[in-house]
Design a protein around this motif. Structure first.
Motif, mmCIF file in Angstrom:
data_model
loop_
_atom_site.group_PDB
_atom_site.id
_atom_site.type_symbol
_atom_site.label_atom_id
_atom_site.label_comp_id
_atom_site.label_asym_id
_atom_site.label_seq_id
_atom_site.Cartn_x
_atom_site.Cartn_y
_atom_site.Cartn_z
ATOM 1 N N UNK A 1 7.217 11.073 8.313
ATOM 2 C CA UNK A 1 7.268 10.225 7.123
ATOM 3 C C UNK A 1 5.873 9.783 6.699
ATOM 4 N N UNK A 2 5.084 9.268 7.636
ATOM 5 C CA UNK A 2 3.760 8.759 7.283
ATOM 6 C C UNK A 2 2.824 9.885 6.854
ATOM 7 N N UNK A 3 2.846 11.002 7.570
ATOM 8 C CA UNK A 3 1.985 12.120 7.199
ATOM 9 C C UNK A 3 2.332 12.633 5.808
ATOM 10 N N UNK A 4 3.616 12.711 5.492
ATOM 11 C CA UNK A 4 4.025 13.222 4.176
ATOM 12 C C UNK A 4 3.642 12.252 3.073
ATOM 13 N N UNK A 5 3.849 10.958 3.304
ATOM 14 C CA UNK A 5 3.479 9.971 2.290
ATOM 15 C C UNK A 5 1.979 10.006 2.008
ATOM 16 N N UNK A 6 1.168 9.998 3.066
ATOM 17 C CA UNK A 6 -0.282 9.934 2.894
ATOM 18 C C UNK A 6 -0.855 11.221 2.322
ATOM 19 N N UNK A 7 -0.180 12.336 2.556
ATOM 20 C CA UNK A 7 -0.653 13.624 2.046
ATOM 21 C C UNK A 7 -0.202 13.856 0.597
ATOM 22 N N UNK A 8 1.057 13.571 0.337
ATOM 23 C CA UNK A 8 1.594 13.853 -0.992
ATOM 24 C C UNK A 8 1.268 12.760 -2.007
ATOM 25 N N UNK A 9 1.107 11.514 -1.529
ATOM 26 C CA UNK A 9 0.823 10.383 -2.421
ATOM 27 C C UNK A 9 -0.435 9.683 -1.908
ATOM 28 N N UNK A 10 -1.588 10.334 -2.012
ATOM 29 C CA UNK A 10 -2.780 9.850 -1.311
ATOM 30 C C UNK A 10 -3.314 8.510 -1.794
ATOM 31 N N UNK A 11 -3.018 8.121 -3.060
ATOM 32 C CA UNK A 11 -3.528 6.836 -3.538
ATOM 33 C C UNK A 11 -2.450 5.747 -3.515
ATOM 34 N N UNK A 12 -1.462 5.917 -2.670
ATOM 35 C CA UNK A 12 -0.379 4.952 -2.501
ATOM 36 C C UNK A 12 -0.951 3.551 -2.293
ATOM 37 N N UNK A 13 -0.428 2.567 -3.047
ATOM 38 C CA UNK A 13 -0.893 1.192 -2.882
ATOM 39 C C UNK A 13 0.260 0.227 -3.134
ATOM 40 N N UNK A 14 0.102 -0.979 -2.615
ATOM 41 C CA UNK A 14 1.105 -2.021 -2.790
ATOM 42 C C UNK A 14 1.190 -2.403 -4.257
ATOM 43 N N UNK A 15 2.421 -2.534 -4.782
ATOM 44 C CA UNK A 15 2.616 -2.803 -6.199
ATOM 45 C C UNK A 15 2.722 -4.285 -6.518
ATOM 46 N N UNK A 16 2.795 -5.127 -5.509
ATOM 47 C CA UNK A 16 2.872 -6.579 -5.703
ATOM 48 C C UNK A 16 1.883 -7.233 -4.747
ATOM 49 N N UNK A 17 1.508 -8.480 -4.990
ATOM 50 C CA UNK A 17 0.640 -9.169 -4.035
ATOM 51 C C UNK A 17 1.318 -9.277 -2.666
ATOM 52 N N UNK A 18 0.561 -9.162 -1.577
ATOM 53 C CA UNK A 18 1.174 -9.224 -0.241
ATOM 54 C C UNK A 18 1.995 -10.484 -0.004
ATOM 55 N N UNK A 19 1.561 -11.603 -0.608
ATOM 56 C CA UNK A 19 2.294 -12.848 -0.359
ATOM 57 C C UNK A 19 3.679 -12.866 -0.998
ATOM 58 N N UNK A 20 3.969 -11.890 -1.852
ATOM 59 C CA UNK A 20 5.301 -11.825 -2.456
ATOM 60 C C UNK A 20 6.277 -10.978 -1.650
ATOM 61 N N UNK A 21 5.812 -10.298 -0.631
ATOM 62 C CA UNK A 21 6.717 -9.519 0.213
ATOM 63 C C UNK A 21 7.610 -10.451 1.024
ATOM 64 N N UNK A 22 8.779 -9.971 1.332
ATOM 65 C CA UNK A 22 9.741 -10.751 2.104
ATOM 66 C C UNK A 22 10.153 -9.969 3.353
ATOM 67 N N UNK A 23 10.175 -10.674 4.469
ATOM 68 C CA UNK A 23 10.611 -10.077 5.730
ATOM 69 C C UNK A 23 12.058 -10.459 5.984
#
Length: 444
Positions: free
Chosen positions: A397-419
């Protein structure tokens, strides 16, 4: 097979029935601990439990606390004590040793007749059942399964790649292990979307902290019982067929044991991988230098950093925060603390794997770390049976994401994520990301 559209995104962790924390979390917030000790199991704690665990390691490494469910248990937070506890035969996995066994374990498993599985039994039954199912997770069998995991991974990425945005939990990390474990068990493709929906119920609260989970457990139990009956007349190359063959050849696997075994493989197998992919991707986005090193390694066709990197991600912010329940069968001393017979003991893997007495710079993500005997998959006879498959899924999963979508970035500020609130597992509810669609980058 139905169209592979993921179920609703998971909200709360089903794992081991923790009540919902009291306040909404904000991901990434730094926290200190008061002199009297940290407040546990709040939303803020769920967001970043590591300062609290650091306090416990230093001041109360074996700490008795009341859990959100009302059960009192001992939390073990130092690496040496954790490793000892995970292998101590005086700490039983069987809930009959607890005064209130119905308040611990997987919600609904008791009423559904699913108690006889690897998370709830001790030797010799544990030894017998583990031997029967271990054949499904040999290195050879897992290697043979690798093309299917890659196929699933690519199909899921294909479904959102052109949009330039996705929720990686909802659209990727959640469905991937569901379809993989269904294939391994031998669930027909046309039934796998039902499993996906039931799994979604298992990691949402539904009608209450336990209600939605218990309903899903009953549905899965009924389906597995029926599927085992059907498989007896049409054996295939899958785990359920292998369990039936073993039973027919005198290994004394009852139908109830076979059903419970298949259930726990599903239950224990999918949520851990969801969290491994989600937590791992988030950690890489928060550590751009480490991510860049991994992407450079993958571009060069190398695999060594990916292999050590998965182990580091398991250590740094792993998918399983606490090991599943153990119960003292006799009075014992653990980390200098007297633990009475019958008391539950919870080994805090997340705390042990950040112990500075064992790991150098434990709060630093270092994908090249080699001295990394983390406890993310446990230790001793209850070491996670599906660890080889989970590693394969995580690496793919990680290898495919980083290879196929190399500029992947968080779409919201980190403080808005929910655990997700929960006791055993640690994972994000959602992981919104954005990236350049592959067709756009190719055209340019």
């Amino acid at each position: 097979m139905h169209q592979e559209t993921p179920a609703e995104p998971p909200a709360e962790s089903s794992a081991e029935a923790a009540a919902e924390p009291a306040a909404e979390p904000a991901a990434g917030r730094e926290g200190g601990c008061p002199a009297a000790g940290p407040e546990l199991f709040t939303w803020e704690f769920a967001t970043d439990p590591y300062p609290a665990y650091a306090w416990l390691r230093e001041h109360a490494p074996v700490h008795r606390t009341k859990l959100p469910s009302g059960v009192e248990a001992w939390l073990v937070t130092r690496y040496a004590d954790a490793r000892q506890a995970l292998a101590d035969q005086r700490l039983s996995k069987n809930p009959v040793h607890h005064a209130e066994p119905g308040k611990t374990g997987i919600p609904g498993e008791r009423s559904a007749g699913l108690m006889t599985h690897l998370l709830n039994i001790d030797p010799p039954d544990h030894t017998r059942l583990r031997r029967l199912v271990s054949k499904a997770f040999t290195p050879r069998r897992v290697a043979e399964f690798a093309p299917r995991v890659q196929e699933l991974t690519d199909r899921l990425i294909d479904a959102f790649a052109e949009k330039g945005e996705a929720d990686l939990i909802h659209e990727f990390a959640f469905p991937l292990p569901i379809y993989a474990i269904c294939d391994l068990l031998g669930v027909p493709r046309e039934d796998q979307d039902d499993f996906r929906d039931w799994a979604g119920m298992m990691i949402r609260h539904g009608g209450g902290p336990r209600g939605g989970v218990a309903r899903s457990v009953k549905k899965i139990r009924a389906y597995l019982g029926e599927l085992i009956h059907r498989k007896r007349d049409d054996l295939g190359d899958d785990l359920i067929s292998d369990l039936i063959r073993a039973s027919d050849h005198g290994d004394h696997l009852t139908e109830a044991e076979a059903t419970a075994m298949c259930f726990v493989l599903l239950f224990a197998g999918f949520e851990t991988t969801i969290n491994l992919i989600g937590n791992g991707t988030y950690a890489l986005m928060r550590n751009p230098r480490q991510r860049a090193l991994l992407q450079e390694s993958l571009s060069a066709g190398e695999s060594a950093l990916l292999a050590t990197g998965i182990e580091e991600l398991l250590r740094y912010d792993g998918p399983v925060e606490l090991a599943t329940w153990r119960y003292a069968t006799e009075p014992l001393t653990l980390g200098g603390q007297d633990v009475p017979a019958g008391d539950p003991v919870l080994v805090v893997l997340a705390a042990a794997d950040r112990d500075p007495a064992r790991f150098e710079d434990p709060d630093t993500l270092d994908l090249s770390r080699t001295d990394n005997q983390h406890l993310g998959y446990g230790h001793g006879i209850h070491y996670c049976l599906g660890a080889p498959l989970a590693r394969l899924e995580g690496q793919t999963a990680l290898a495919s994401l980083l290879t196929r979508l190399p500029d992947l970035e968080l779409a919201i500020p980190p403080e808005e994520l929910r655990w997700r609130g929960g006791l055993i597992m640690r994972g994000l509810r959602t992981l919104p990301v954005r990236f350049t669609p592959p067709n756009v980058s190719d055209a340019e």
